[in-house]
Design a protein around this motif. Structure first.
Motif, PDB file in Angstrom:
ATOM      1  N   ILE A  78      17.507  -3.413  12.131  1.00 40.09           N
ATOM      2  CA  ILE A  78      18.343  -4.154  13.076  1.00 40.09           C
ATOM      3  C   ILE A  78      19.281  -5.119  12.361  1.00 40.09           C
ATOM      4  CG2 ILE A  78      18.306  -5.780  15.014  1.00 40.09           C
ATOM      5  CD1 ILE A  78      15.586  -4.585  15.806  1.00 40.09           C
ATOM      6  N   PHE A  79      18.798  -5.719  11.282  1.00 40.24           N
ATOM      7  CA  PHE A  79      19.573  -6.768  10.604  1.00 40.24           C
ATOM      8  C   PHE A  79      19.992  -6.363   9.193  1.00 40.24           C
ATOM      9  CE2 PHE A  79      16.651  -8.714  13.655  1.00 40.24           C
ATOM     10  CZ  PHE A  79      17.551  -9.407  14.464  1.00 40.24           C
ATOM     11  N   ASN A  80      19.936  -5.077   8.906  1.00 41.07           N
ATOM     12  CA  ASN A  80      20.377  -4.559   7.608  1.00 41.07           C
ATOM     13  C   ASN A  80      19.697  -5.246   6.437  1.00 41.07           C
ATOM     14  OD1 ASN A  80      22.285  -2.697   8.747  1.00 41.07           O
ATOM     15  ND2 ASN A  80      23.644  -4.431   9.136  1.00 41.07           N
ATOM     16  N   ASN A  81      18.433  -5.574   6.648  1.00 38.79           N
ATOM     17  CA  ASN A  81      17.618  -6.160   5.586  1.00 38.79           C
ATOM     18  C   ASN A  81      18.175  -7.489   5.056  1.00 38.79           C
ATOM     19  OD1 ASN A  81      15.133  -5.785   4.346  1.00 38.79           O
ATOM     20  ND2 ASN A  81      16.046  -5.007   2.464  1.00 38.79           N
ATOM     21  N   ARG A  82      18.885  -8.204   5.917  1.00 39.91           N
ATOM     22  CA  ARG A  82      19.400  -9.514   5.509  1.00 39.91           C
ATOM     23  C   ARG A  82      18.253 -10.512   5.391  1.00 39.91           C
ATOM     24  NH1 ARG A  82      23.698 -10.450  10.128  1.00 39.91           N
ATOM     25  NH2 ARG A  82      23.942 -12.495   9.127  1.00 39.91           N
ATOM     26  N   ALA A  83      18.442 -11.515   4.575  1.00 42.47           N
ATOM     27  CA  ALA A  83      17.419 -12.534   4.365  1.00 42.47           C
ATOM     28  C   ALA A  83      17.167 -13.295   5.661  1.00 42.47           C
ATOM     29  CB  ALA A  83      17.852 -13.491   3.269  1.00 42.47           C
ATOM     30  N   MET A  84      15.902 -13.619   5.917  1.00 41.74           N
ATOM     31  CA  MET A  84      15.496 -14.364   7.107  1.00 41.74           C
ATOM     32  C   MET A  84      14.924 -15.716   6.679  1.00 41.74           C
ATOM     33  SD  MET A  84      15.587 -12.479  10.102  1.00 41.74           S
ATOM     34  CE  MET A  84      16.010 -10.761  10.472  1.00 41.74           C
ATOM     35  N   ASN A  85      15.390 -16.769   7.339  1.00 38.17           N
ATOM     36  CA  ASN A  85      14.871 -18.109   7.094  1.00 38.17           C
ATOM     37  C   ASN A  85      13.911 -18.505   8.207  1.00 38.17           C
ATOM     38  OD1 ASN A  85      16.735 -18.848   4.785  1.00 38.17           O
ATOM     39  ND2 ASN A  85      18.238 -18.414   6.387  1.00 38.17           N
ATOM     40  N   ASP A  86      13.018 -19.419   7.899  1.00 36.75           N
ATOM     41  CA  ASP A  86      12.091 -19.943   8.898  1.00 36.75           C
ATOM     42  C   ASP A  86      12.887 -20.703   9.958  1.00 36.75           C
ATOM     43  OD1 ASP A  86      10.085 -21.064  10.392  1.00 36.75           O
ATOM     44  OD2 ASP A  86       9.149 -22.159   8.729  1.00 36.75           O
ATOM     45  N   GLY A  87      12.731 -20.291  11.212  1.00 34.74           N
ATOM     46  CA  GLY A  87      13.513 -20.894  12.287  1.00 34.74           C
ATOM     47  C   GLY A  87      12.868 -22.081  12.961  1.00 34.74           C
ATOM     48  N   ALA A  88      11.740 -22.566  12.447  1.00 36.16           N
ATOM     49  CA  ALA A  88      11.063 -23.715  13.073  1.00 36.16           C
ATOM     50  C   ALA A  88      12.025 -24.893  13.188  1.00 36.16           C
ATOM     51  CB  ALA A  88       9.844 -24.113  12.242  1.00 36.16           C
ATOM     52  N   GLY A  89      12.107 -25.451  14.403  1.00 38.08           N
ATOM     53  CA  GLY A  89      12.986 -26.579  14.654  1.00 38.08           C
ATOM     54  C   GLY A  89      14.412 -26.193  14.974  1.00 38.08           C
ATOM     55  N   LEU A  90      14.733 -24.910  14.877  1.00 37.01           N
ATOM     56  CA  LEU A  90      16.104 -24.473  15.144  1.00 37.01           C
ATOM     57  C   LEU A  90      16.167 -23.429  16.259  1.00 37.01           C
ATOM     58  CD1 LEU A  90      18.804 -23.841  12.492  1.00 37.01           C
ATOM     59  CD2 LEU A  90      18.484 -22.184  14.329  1.00 37.01           C
ATOM     60  N   ILE A  91      15.196 -22.516  16.296  1.00 41.78           N
ATOM     61  CA  ILE A  91      15.135 -21.504  17.337  1.00 41.78           C
ATOM     62  C   ILE A  91      13.705 -21.429  17.848  1.00 41.78           C
ATOM     63  CG2 ILE A  91      14.869 -19.699  15.569  1.00 41.78           C
ATOM     64  CD1 ILE A  91      16.558 -19.142  18.964  1.00 41.78           C
ATOM     65  N   ALA A  92      13.534 -21.381  19.163  1.00 47.98           N
ATOM     66  CA  ALA A  92      12.203 -21.331  19.765  1.00 47.98           C
ATOM     67  C   ALA A  92      12.171 -20.233  20.808  1.00 47.98           C
ATOM     68  CB  ALA A  92      11.837 -22.670  20.397  1.00 47.98           C
ATOM     69  N   ILE A  93      10.991 -19.653  20.996  1.00 53.04           N
ATOM     70  CA  ILE A  93      10.796 -18.614  21.999  1.00 53.04           C
ATOM     71  C   ILE A  93       9.571 -18.979  22.820  1.00 53.04           C
ATOM     72  CG2 ILE A  93       9.533 -17.200  20.324  1.00 53.04           C
ATOM     73  CD1 ILE A  93      10.539 -14.735  21.826  1.00 53.04           C
ATOM     74  N   GLU A  94       9.699 -18.914  24.132  1.00 55.07           N
ATOM     75  CA  GLU A  94       8.615 -19.276  25.040  1.00 55.07           C
ATOM     76  C   GLU A  94       8.290 -18.094  25.944  1.00 55.07           C
ATOM     77  OE1 GLU A  94       8.294 -22.115  28.904  1.00 55.07           O
ATOM     78  OE2 GLU A  94       8.957 -23.110  27.064  1.00 55.07           O
ATOM     79  N   MET A  95       7.029 -17.634  25.867  1.00 55.15           N
ATOM     80  CA  MET A  95       6.535 -16.556  26.717  1.00 55.15           C
ATOM     81  C   MET A  95       5.071 -16.837  27.026  1.00 55.15           C
ATOM     82  SD  MET A  95       8.150 -13.190  24.786  1.00 55.15           S
ATOM     83  CE  MET A  95       7.874 -12.031  26.145  1.00 55.15           C
ATOM     84  N   PRO A  96       4.549 -16.302  28.134  1.00 55.17           N
ATOM     85  CA  PRO A  96       3.114 -16.481  28.396  1.00 55.17           C
ATOM     86  C   PRO A  96       2.283 -15.731  27.360  1.00 55.17           C
ATOM     87  CG  PRO A  96       4.076 -14.939  29.964  1.00 55.17           C
ATOM     88  CD  PRO A  96       5.215 -15.519  29.198  1.00 55.17           C
ATOM     89  N   VAL A  97       1.158 -16.305  26.977  1.00 54.79           N
ATOM     90  CA  VAL A  97       0.280 -15.635  26.021  1.00 54.79           C
ATOM     91  C   VAL A  97      -0.257 -14.345  26.629  1.00 54.79           C
ATOM     92  CG1 VAL A  97      -1.872 -15.823  24.726  1.00 54.79           C
ATOM     93  CG2 VAL A  97      -0.343 -17.789  24.891  1.00 54.79           C
TER      94      VAL A  97
END
Length: 275
Positions: free
Chosen positions: A41-60
């Motif tokens: 999906i992302f052409n193997n681009r580097a991924m950074n830790d998104g803590a504090g910048l992006i959040a996802i909320e779903m029921p467990v």
């Protein structure tokens, strides 16, 4: 020595043999599709830790695997001059894992998006934010749900056909409740079966072909608020709720397209615009 060994209890060898026979082999590591998905999906681009910048909320644990609520939030730290360009939602164990990619308008300051998705198996769900400098930031959550992609439609075929393309638009903040420049919230709802291609007609025992909204665009007058590229994981009757900053526009415009080439359009007066 041989005599002593012969005097061992007759069942000693049996116990030893039984122990090795019933001890389970080390469990194989469960398959993790994420590395492959990140590459595809992302052409193997580097991924950074998104803590504090992006959040996802779903029921467990989802109450209904066919309509699982999900909220994506993007918040840049104070002083960070970059902006969030896009957010991609990936449901790792779904048949088509990329549920949606949201492109955010350059001037709309969208910071929160909510929708409803199908979840087919117990799975990690990833949210990946792309920033204006090209960096990717990822976070994830885990959801216990199964069968969402094959669950029968909530509405019968005739009812779904009658609602096809019908749109509703809601605004949640009144102009009197705060300054016009403050964050507002809106919701777009589109009548559409959004068939996943995995749902069976209980009468004919044949599968309904995949048929879903794959493009959605929302503007304030001619300024893009957000655009969505959707897949089969978005639930029946797509429902997108989002925050934005008003730009003084008089109208909200929406255009949606589906996989059969239908184009649905509508527009609404912005509350408090005065015209």
């Amino acid at each position: 020595m041989l005599g002593r060994r012969s005097r061992l209890p007759w069942f000693a060898g049996l116990l030893i043999a039984t122990h090795f026979a019933v001890t389970p082999a080390a469990a194989a590591e469960p398959y993790d599709p994420w590395p492959g998905l990140a590459q595809d999906i992302f052409n193997n681009r580097a991924m950074n830790d998104g803590a504090g910048l992006i959040a996802i909320e779903m029921p467990v644990r989802a109450e209904d695997a066919a309509i699982v609520p999900v909220t994506l939030r993007a918040t840049l730290p104070p002083g960070d001059v970059r902006r969030v360009v896009a957010i991609t939602l990936v449901i790792d164990q779904n048949p088509a894992p990329m549920a949606a990619r949201f492109e955010l308008g350059p001037d709309a300051s969208v910071s929160e998006i909510s929708t409803r998705v199908r979840v087919n198996n117990y799975t990690d769900v990833h949210a990946v934010a792309e920033l204006s400098d090209g960096q990717l930031y990822v976070t994830k959550t885990y959801v216990k749900a199964s069968g969402g992609c094959s669950a029968p439609a909530a509405k019968n075929a005739e009812e779904a056909k009658g609602r096809l393309g019908q749109m509703r638009f809601r605004q949640f903040a009144k102009a009197a409740e705060g300054p016009a420049s403050g964050t507002r919230e809106a919701q777009i709802m589109i009548g559409h079966p959004n068939n996943s291609g995995l749902q069976m007609d209980q009468v004919t025992q044949l599968y309904f072909p995949a048929f879903f909204v794959n493009e959605l665009r929302v503007w304030q007058d001619d300024s893009l608020v957000l655009a969505m590229e959707g897949g089969i994981s978005i639930s029946e009757d797509p429902n997108i709720r989002f925050t934005y900053i008003p730009n003084g526009a008089k109208r909200f415009r929406v255009e949606a397209k589906d996989t059969e080439g239908h184009v649905f359009q509508n527009e609404w007066k912005v509350e408090g615009s005065g015209t």
